[in-house]
Scaffold this motif. Sequence first.
Motif, short mmCIF file in Angstrom:
data_model
loop_
_atom_site.label_atom_id
_atom_site.label_comp_id
_atom_site.label_asym_id
_atom_site.label_seq_id
_atom_site.Cartn_x
_atom_site.Cartn_y
_atom_site.Cartn_z
N GLY A 275 0.62 -1.25 -0.04
CA GLY A 275 -0.04 -0.08 -0.20
C GLY A 275 1.12 1.40 -0.34
O GLY A 275 0.41 2.19 -0.06
N VAL A 276 1.65 0.96 -0.30
CA VAL A 276 2.83 2.49 -0.69
C VAL A 276 3.06 2.58 -1.97
O VAL A 276 2.98 2.15 -2.53
N ARG A 277 3.34 3.80 -2.25
CA ARG A 277 3.87 3.94 -3.67
C ARG A 277 5.42 4.36 -3.66
O ARG A 277 5.94 4.74 -3.34
N PRO A 278 5.76 3.00 -3.67
CA PRO A 278 7.61 3.39 -4.38
C PRO A 278 7.63 4.16 -5.20
O PRO A 278 7.82 4.52 -5.87
N GLY A 279 9.68 4.94 -4.67
CA GLY A 279 10.20 5.78 -5.78
C GLY A 279 11.60 4.83 -6.56
O GLY A 279 11.80 3.51 -5.29
N VAL A 280 11.76 4.87 -7.50
CA VAL A 280 12.66 3.55 -8.06
C VAL A 280 14.14 4.39 -8.48
O VAL A 280 14.21 5.88 -9.45
#
Length: 353
Positions: A275-280
Amino acid sequence: MQTLRLTVDPHDLASEASRSSLSRAAEILRSGGAVALPTETVYGLGADALNAAAIAKIFAAKERPSWDPLIVHISDTRMLQQVVSSIPESAQKLIDAFWPGPLTLLLPKGSAIPDAITAGRPRVGVRMPQHPVARALIREAGVPIAAPSANRFGRTSPTTAEHVAEDLEGRIDAILDSGETTHGLESTVIDACEEPCVIYRPGVISIEQIHAAGVDACIFREAPEKHAAEPASLPSPGVGLRHYAPRAKLILIDGSGEAQVAALREALQRALQKGVRPGVMLPDTFETTANESGAIIYHWGKWSDAEELAQRLFAGLRSLDKAGATVIVCPLPVSAGIGVAMRDRLMKAARKG
């Protein structure tokens, strides 16, 4: 405190605007103030290295513990005599090969250097920066400048004046803006008093380059449990185990080829399922990995160009933090050349405090 913003064109130091900014920044340094300045590595937070009260302002602004020593920057070899008491043979070889440039030497401390700079130890880190603005400012100030990275302690190092302002606006006297830094990673730190010499912090100058200059060297290793408690002092700048960290949790993906790409994709999916929006931190050859994942993407650069990846590393971590990522997924570069330094920074950034 109001932080003054000054601008210097690194390609036109003789312009009226550049001369005015350098003069004002030098005046602040001579009067005991703290000024953020560009170097070829990262932005540093500078103060008069011979003034103990000025040095205290660096520690206060960064919230840096007293056990973590600073690096002193000089404009020429004559100024080196104010900073150190002797120059070993290995150090002279390294000076001849790499100065001015991104190499810091640990040398016997001169009597004029306050103990706060070295955390009470007998050796001082010193380098001659290659950046024209840094060299011009030190010459204008007329004193050696102590300058750790211009960020809050433990945070990601700054490679632009805006990064400095994010951490230190209102806490320092001035920021000298000369655009992006060239290398984007801190200097290599090497103790030239030991035999073989000890590389305490891998950096832009690789161990292979040091060996090619005719100097025997090995890389310092320390067990994590050594820093379970607060140390009395560190042997060198840059050896703290938790450092260079973004606010987001950092997940590192080791490996090579398709296996590394697949592992990065799986890490992104796991983050999304939580449920988290990751960065890459996304290199060019990994593009299809994250394009449809819903991740916040920082286009890191060519995976085959280690210098480009290094220059953009800290900027990318800060960009993803600013965009709201709470988890950052990052592939680890190969452990060769400047890739050794990138891995060092990333592994320290990912370590739990």
